[in-house]
Design a protein around this motif. Structure first.
Motif, short mmCIF file in Angstrom:
data_model
loop_
_atom_site.label_atom_id
_atom_site.label_comp_id
_atom_site.label_asym_id
_atom_site.label_seq_id
_atom_site.Cartn_x
_atom_site.Cartn_y
_atom_site.Cartn_z
N ILE A 81 39.52 39.22 45.84
CA ILE A 81 39.18 38.06 46.61
C ILE A 81 39.88 37.98 47.79
N GLY A 82 39.33 38.36 48.83
CA GLY A 82 39.98 38.37 50.16
C GLY A 82 39.51 37.00 50.90
N THR A 83 40.21 36.54 51.76
CA THR A 83 40.05 35.48 52.62
C THR A 83 38.73 35.57 53.41
N THR A 84 38.30 36.82 53.69
CA THR A 84 37.23 36.95 54.58
C THR A 84 36.16 37.70 53.46
N THR A 85 36.74 38.81 53.05
CA THR A 85 35.67 39.75 52.18
C THR A 85 35.84 39.70 50.65
N VAL A 86 34.99 39.69 49.85
CA VAL A 86 35.02 39.90 48.38
C VAL A 86 34.66 41.12 47.94
N VAL A 87 35.39 41.97 47.22
CA VAL A 87 34.84 43.16 46.61
C VAL A 87 34.98 43.31 45.19
N GLY A 88 33.80 43.76 44.61
CA GLY A 88 33.60 43.64 43.05
C GLY A 88 33.56 44.94 42.77
N MET A 89 34.21 45.58 41.47
CA MET A 89 34.05 46.92 41.18
C MET A 89 33.57 46.69 39.55
N LEU A 90 32.61 47.39 39.23
CA LEU A 90 32.01 47.56 37.80
C LEU A 90 32.55 48.79 37.30
N TRP A 91 32.98 48.75 36.07
CA TRP A 91 33.53 49.71 35.28
C TRP A 91 32.93 50.08 34.00
N ASP A 92 32.53 51.30 33.51
CA ASP A 92 32.13 51.62 32.20
C ASP A 92 33.63 51.80 31.19
N LYS A 123 34.14 52.51 28.37
CA LYS A 123 34.09 53.57 27.36
C LYS A 123 34.49 54.77 27.82
N LYS A 124 33.74 55.21 29.02
CA LYS A 124 34.02 56.36 29.62
C LYS A 124 35.37 56.17 30.84
N GLY A 125 35.76 55.18 31.02
CA GLY A 125 36.72 55.06 31.93
C GLY A 125 36.21 55.32 33.44
N GLU A 126 35.03 54.95 33.70
CA GLU A 126 34.66 55.40 35.13
C GLU A 126 34.09 54.12 35.71
N GLN A 127 34.08 54.21 37.27
CA GLN A 127 33.83 53.12 38.21
C GLN A 127 32.31 53.32 38.42
N ILE A 128 31.51 52.33 37.77
CA ILE A 128 30.14 52.63 38.11
C ILE A 128 29.19 52.13 39.12
N ALA A 129 29.90 50.90 39.79
CA ALA A 129 28.93 50.36 40.94
C ALA A 129 29.95 49.32 41.56
N THR A 130 29.55 49.30 43.11
CA THR A 130 30.59 48.49 43.82
C THR A 130 29.69 47.47 44.53
N CYS A 131 30.21 46.29 45.28
CA CYS A 131 29.27 45.59 45.88
C CYS A 131 30.30 44.71 46.76
N ALA A 132 30.21 44.38 47.77
CA ALA A 132 31.07 43.45 48.72
C ALA A 132 30.42 42.40 49.46
N LYS A 133 30.96 41.29 49.59
CA LYS A 133 30.05 39.94 50.19
C LYS A 133 31.32 39.48 51.09
N THR A 134 30.62 38.87 51.94
CA THR A 134 31.69 37.75 52.80
C THR A 134 31.87 36.62 52.06
N ASN A 135 33.32 36.22 52.02
CA ASN A 135 33.62 34.82 51.29
C ASN A 135 32.92 33.71 51.87
N PRO A 136 32.37 33.06 50.98
CA PRO A 136 31.62 31.91 51.39
C PRO A 136 32.17 30.62 51.75
N GLN A 137 33.70 30.73 51.38
CA GLN A 137 34.42 29.62 51.70
C GLN A 137 34.96 29.75 53.09
N ASN A 138 34.32 30.75 54.04
CA ASN A 138 34.61 30.87 55.50
C ASN A 138 34.15 29.55 56.02
#
Length: 464
Positions: A52-63, A65-80
């Motif tokens: 959770i950044g002051t400006t940008t928020v990044v999320g990383m989805l992991w499996d 069981k496999k120990g693998e990152q499977i998806a990412t997404c970033a959005k502007t922090n709406p608290q701006n």
């Protein structure tokens, strides 16, 4: 004065949400993990990590069981919407009793949007998420967890909680399994947050030989100095100039932003993100522009921009005269003159904003070195985290004085270490345990409490 909020409807400079999405997605491409990181396998379900950044928020989805990152997404922090920096948001929280809940709902709503989008990308269900880890600066962590942050704006800047926070998915207001585990990485001090804890984990800076400086420059600036046995950390009020805010024609690093500038034979050359018509200038372009203006003797050591009449006195290229104008009693340097629309300029006030930002970082490094009894010459490496480190020109950063005057090979770009570190804590109990120990391994230095802080800061504002 225009201020980029990252919300396109506010000013329209970034020409739509798609372009701003491109700026956010840059953060998802900066995740790099150390070679010795081994995610655990054999777990059940999915996990998600949030930076959770002051400006940008990044999320990383992991499996898990496999120990693998499977998806990412970033959005502007709406608290701006309620302030570009943490102090503005803290102040907003203190005005009305319900404002803390409002800001908390803003950020958890953003995280839930990221959960939905990453699950859609991965073809997964939100109820499969059984674990989440979260990091952010101390204010962002307070707002996420629902703790009042007002004490962070007043000396001695004491946080409302210490250590690692653990709660259920339901308590965290996240759209994951209600009984899922949510872990908020510990802060180091009032303004040295869990994002730096995560960055220390991901950068392996504590394992490096010699003297290392770790810097994360975003809307807030945090600095760590370590020789492997003794470690100090501090925070500096760098401000949002390096992210394009508080700059007349500043913008986020979206399509159309000027990201590179060169001045040769009196002419200005530039490169925009997306190689399209320039709409404004982002942090890396701003640092380049100021550095080039210094190199071409257009800016004095004190930060004063020369006027057109000074070109002849200083025996500079005649072509530079057409770039030097005065408007509204303020000197300006025209980067790009447009046939239609507003010219893109660097103003005297823009230069001052850069001086304030770079002075804070440079003073922080100087005072930390003093604390350890070291000099700039003793530094073996500078590890620069975040988008700042990934996209700036190292020589330009050294020229303006935001980074120490070291050989280029000693300055390393580490990418989004906060995002990488919080993911590592999600995917490995060993890494989480390391993160939980870091506040005990790193001593916080309160720069403002030092007698020579003001003198050092004012001196660091000057250009070399």
């Amino acid at each position: 004065m225009f201020k980029c909020t990252g919300v396109c409807s506010t000013c329209g400079r970034c020409k739509g949400a798609a372009m701003m999405s491109g700026a956010n997605d840059r953060k998802t491409r900066m995740l790099a993990y150390p070679a010795d990181f081994k995610p655990e396998t054999g777990g059940e379900g999915l996990g998600i990590a949030f930076d959770i950044g002051t400006t940008t928020v990044v999320g990383m989805l992991w499996d898990l069981k496999k120990g693998e990152q499977i998806a990412t997404c970033a959005k502007t922090n709406p608290q701006n919407e309620f302030g570009m920096d943490v102090i503005s948001r803290i102040t907003f929280c203190g005005k009305e009793g319900e404002n803390l809940e409002l800001l908390r709902n803003k950020i958890t709503g953003c995280l839930n949007e990221i959960i939905a989008e990453t699950c859609e990308k991965a073809g997964a269900q939100k109820t499969e998420i059984v674990r989440a880890t979260v990091c952010g600066n101390t204010t962002m962590s307070h707002l996420f967890a629902g703790y009042p942050p007002m004490t962070l704006a007043l000396a001695p800047f004491a946080p409302a909680y210490t250590g690692t926070l653990k709660m259920s998915g339901k308590e965290a207001l996240l759209d994951i399994r209600e009984d899922g585990t949510v872990v908020v990485l510990p802060n180091i001090a009032g303004h040295v947050g869990g994002d730096i804890t995560a960055g220390i984990v991901a950068s392996r800076v504590l394992d490096q030989k010699g003297l290392s400086v770790f810097i994360d420059i975003g809307t807030n600036g945090e600095i760590m100095l370590t020789d492997g046995s003794t470690s100090y950390a501090c925070s500096t009020a760098a401000g949002p100039a390096f992210e394009g805010s508080a700059i007349l024609h500043g913008m986020r690093a979206a399509t159309g932003a000027i990201e590179r500038v060169r001045i040769e034979d009196g002419e200005v050359f530039f490169k925009t993100i997306g190689e399209c018509e320039p709409q404004g200038i982002c942090g890396s372009g701003l640092i380049d522009a100021i550095a080039q203006m210094i190199e071409n003797k257009l800016i004095s050591k004190s930060g004063r921009l020369i006027c057109a009449e000074d070109v002849d006195k200083k025996h500079l290229n005649e072509k530079l005269k057409e770039h030097l104008i005065e408007e509204g009693g303020e000197r300006r340097f025209v980067l790009i003159s447009k046939e239609s629309g507003e010219d893109i300029v660097i103003t005297q006030n823009d230069i001052r904003e850069v001086q304030l930002a770079k002075g804070a970082i440079a003073a922080g490094i100087s005072l930390m070195l003093q604390e350890m009894g070291k000099n700039v010459e003793d530094i073996d490496r500078v590890i620069v985290a975040g988008a700042f480190g990934n996209y700036i020109d190292k020589e330009s950063a050294v020229t303006i004085g935001v980074l120490p005057a070291l050989a280029g090979e000693k300055i390393l770009s580490a990418g989004n270490t906060a995002g990488a570190g919080v993911s590592m804590a999600l995917a490995s109990e060993k890494e989480l345990e390391l993160a939980e120990r870091i506040p005990q391994l790193v001593k916080h230095v309160d720069l403002a409490a030092r007698e020579n802080f003001q003198e050092t800061y004012l001196g660091a504002m000057a250009f070399r």
